[in-house]
Each structure stands twice: as C-alpha cells, then as structure tokens.
Design a protein around this motif. Structure first.
Motif, PDB file in Angstrom:
ATOM      1  N   LYS A  48      -6.373 -16.539  30.899  1.00 21.43           N
ATOM      2  CA  LYS A  48      -6.510 -18.049  30.723  1.00 21.43           C
ATOM      3  C   LYS A  48      -7.639 -18.873  31.733  1.00 21.43           C
ATOM      4  CE  LYS A  48      -2.045 -18.358  28.650  1.00 21.43           C
ATOM      5  NZ  LYS A  48      -1.941 -19.288  27.610  1.00 21.43           N
ATOM      6  N   LYS A  49      -7.839 -18.228  32.839  1.00 17.54           N
ATOM      7  CA  LYS A  49      -8.766 -18.641  33.804  1.00 17.54           C
ATOM      8  C   LYS A  49     -10.208 -18.459  33.353  1.00 17.54           C
ATOM      9  CE  LYS A  49      -6.088 -18.356  37.759  1.00 17.54           C
ATOM     10  NZ  LYS A  49      -5.839 -18.032  39.232  1.00 17.54           N
ATOM     11  N   ASP A  50     -10.476 -17.461  32.695  1.00 19.30           N
ATOM     12  CA  ASP A  50     -11.990 -17.112  32.137  1.00 19.30           C
ATOM     13  C   ASP A  50     -12.427 -18.392  31.517  1.00 19.30           C
ATOM     14  OD1 ASP A  50     -11.913 -14.662  33.253  1.00 19.30           O
ATOM     15  OD2 ASP A  50     -11.812 -13.733  31.467  1.00 19.30           O
ATOM     16  N   TRP A  51     -13.747 -18.628  31.789  1.00 15.21           N
ATOM     17  CA  TRP A  51     -14.351 -19.663  31.123  1.00 15.21           C
ATOM     18  C   TRP A  51     -15.157 -19.206  29.901  1.00 15.21           C
ATOM     19  CZ3 TRP A  51     -17.391 -23.409  34.930  1.00 15.21           C
ATOM     20  CH2 TRP A  51     -16.660 -24.200  35.620  1.00 15.21           C
ATOM     21  N   HIS A  52     -15.124 -19.933  28.932  1.00 13.30           N
ATOM     22  CA  HIS A  52     -15.799 -19.673  27.623  1.00 13.30           C
ATOM     23  C   HIS A  52     -17.232 -19.965  27.983  1.00 13.30           C
ATOM     24  CE1 HIS A  52     -17.607 -20.280  23.732  1.00 13.30           C
ATOM     25  NE2 HIS A  52     -16.623 -19.708  23.181  1.00 13.30           N
ATOM     26  N   HIS A  53     -18.296 -19.307  27.495  1.00 15.74           N
ATOM     27  CA  HIS A  53     -19.663 -19.572  27.672  1.00 15.74           C
ATOM     28  C   HIS A  53     -20.360 -21.270  27.370  1.00 15.74           C
ATOM     29  CE1 HIS A  53     -20.172 -18.209  23.473  1.00 15.74           C
ATOM     30  NE2 HIS A  53     -21.257 -19.154  23.427  1.00 15.74           N
ATOM     31  N   ALA A  54     -19.487 -21.671  26.692  1.00 17.75           N
ATOM     32  CA  ALA A  54     -19.825 -23.101  26.415  1.00 17.75           C
ATOM     33  C   ALA A  54     -19.246 -24.073  27.442  1.00 17.75           C
ATOM     34  CB  ALA A  54     -19.023 -23.476  24.927  1.00 17.75           C
TER      35      ALA A  54
ATOM     36  N   ILE B 102     -21.887 -23.647  30.126  1.00 13.00           N
ATOM     37  CA  ILE B 102     -23.228 -24.560  29.629  1.00 13.00           C
ATOM     38  C   ILE B 102     -23.016 -25.952  29.810  1.00 13.00           C
ATOM     39  CG2 ILE B 102     -24.535 -25.338  27.668  1.00 13.00           C
ATOM     40  CD1 ILE B 102     -24.265 -22.197  26.409  1.00 13.00           C
ATOM     41  N   ALA B 103     -21.616 -26.527  29.480  1.00 12.08           N
ATOM     42  CA  ALA B 103     -21.221 -27.747  29.706  1.00 12.08           C
ATOM     43  C   ALA B 103     -21.282 -28.187  31.080  1.00 12.08           C
ATOM     44  CB  ALA B 103     -20.064 -28.156  28.924  1.00 12.08           C
ATOM     45  N   ALA B 104     -20.850 -27.425  31.990  1.00 11.48           N
ATOM     46  CA  ALA B 104     -20.782 -27.708  33.632  1.00 11.48           C
ATOM     47  C   ALA B 104     -22.100 -27.886  33.997  1.00 11.48           C
ATOM     48  CB  ALA B 104     -19.962 -26.496  34.273  1.00 11.48           C
ATOM     49  N   ALA B 105     -22.943 -26.868  33.506  1.00 18.71           N
ATOM     50  CA  ALA B 105     -24.288 -27.113  34.106  1.00 18.71           C
ATOM     51  C   ALA B 105     -25.128 -28.383  33.614  1.00 18.71           C
ATOM     52  CB  ALA B 105     -25.250 -25.876  33.569  1.00 18.71           C
ATOM     53  N   CYS B 106     -24.617 -28.841  32.270  1.00 17.72           N
ATOM     54  CA  CYS B 106     -25.157 -29.832  31.796  1.00 17.72           C
ATOM     55  C   CYS B 106     -24.715 -31.319  32.542  1.00 17.72           C
ATOM     56  CB  CYS B 106     -24.843 -30.087  30.227  1.00 17.72           C
ATOM     57  SG  CYS B 106     -25.806 -29.186  29.011  1.00 17.72           S
ATOM     58  N   ARG B 107     -23.519 -31.123  33.045  1.00 19.13           N
ATOM     59  CA  ARG B 107     -22.858 -32.440  33.705  1.00 19.13           C
ATOM     60  C   ARG B 107     -23.558 -32.377  35.097  1.00 19.13           C
ATOM     61  NH1 ARG B 107     -18.200 -30.389  31.516  1.00 19.13           N
ATOM     62  NH2 ARG B 107     -17.709 -29.115  33.063  1.00 19.13           N
TER      63      ARG B 107
END
Length: 75
Positions: free
Chosen positions: A8-14, A17-22
C-alpha cells in the motif's frame, strides 16, 4: 520469476510523475541535471534502479521508506 505484490506504500508511476509536476519539473528535464540522458530517469518508472530511485526521491523530498521499497511501480 515471481513479482513482488505492490504494498500500500508503493507509489504508482503516475504519482511519481504528479509529484515531479508539483515541483515544476519532469523526469526528462531532471535527468540532464545529473548529466544523464533525458530518458535515464524515466526508465526508472518501469525497471528497478535503486540509484536513480534514490535520486528521484531525494529531489522530490521524500524518503524511500516513506514511498515503500524502491520508488515503486504499481501495475
């Protein structure tokens, strides 16, 4: 070879990408900051690479422990 089930802690690749966009950057723009090809960090979304995962996590300001094991890929 068996795949490790995503925790449940794993991040989806999206999420990555969203964190980088922020942070107003994408992985293709982040790679040259480390003198790597534009696609080097993007490949990390699909193939495990602890070195690159650590760098992405550090840039995003998160610890790998917070994201789960290596910067994760949910499929």
């Amino acid at each position: 070879m068996l795949k490790k089930p995503a925790s449940k802690k794993d991040w989806h690749h999206a999420d990555i990408i969203a964190a980088a966009c922020r942070k107003e950057i994408n992985l293709q723009k982040l790679s040259p900051l480390f003198d790597w090809s534009r696609s080097a960090l993007s490949c990390t979304l699909y193939c495990p690479s602890p070195k690159y995962e650590r760098l992405i996590a550090e840039y995003l300001g998160v610890s790998l422990k917070q994201t789960g094991q290596p910067l994760p890929r949910s499929r």
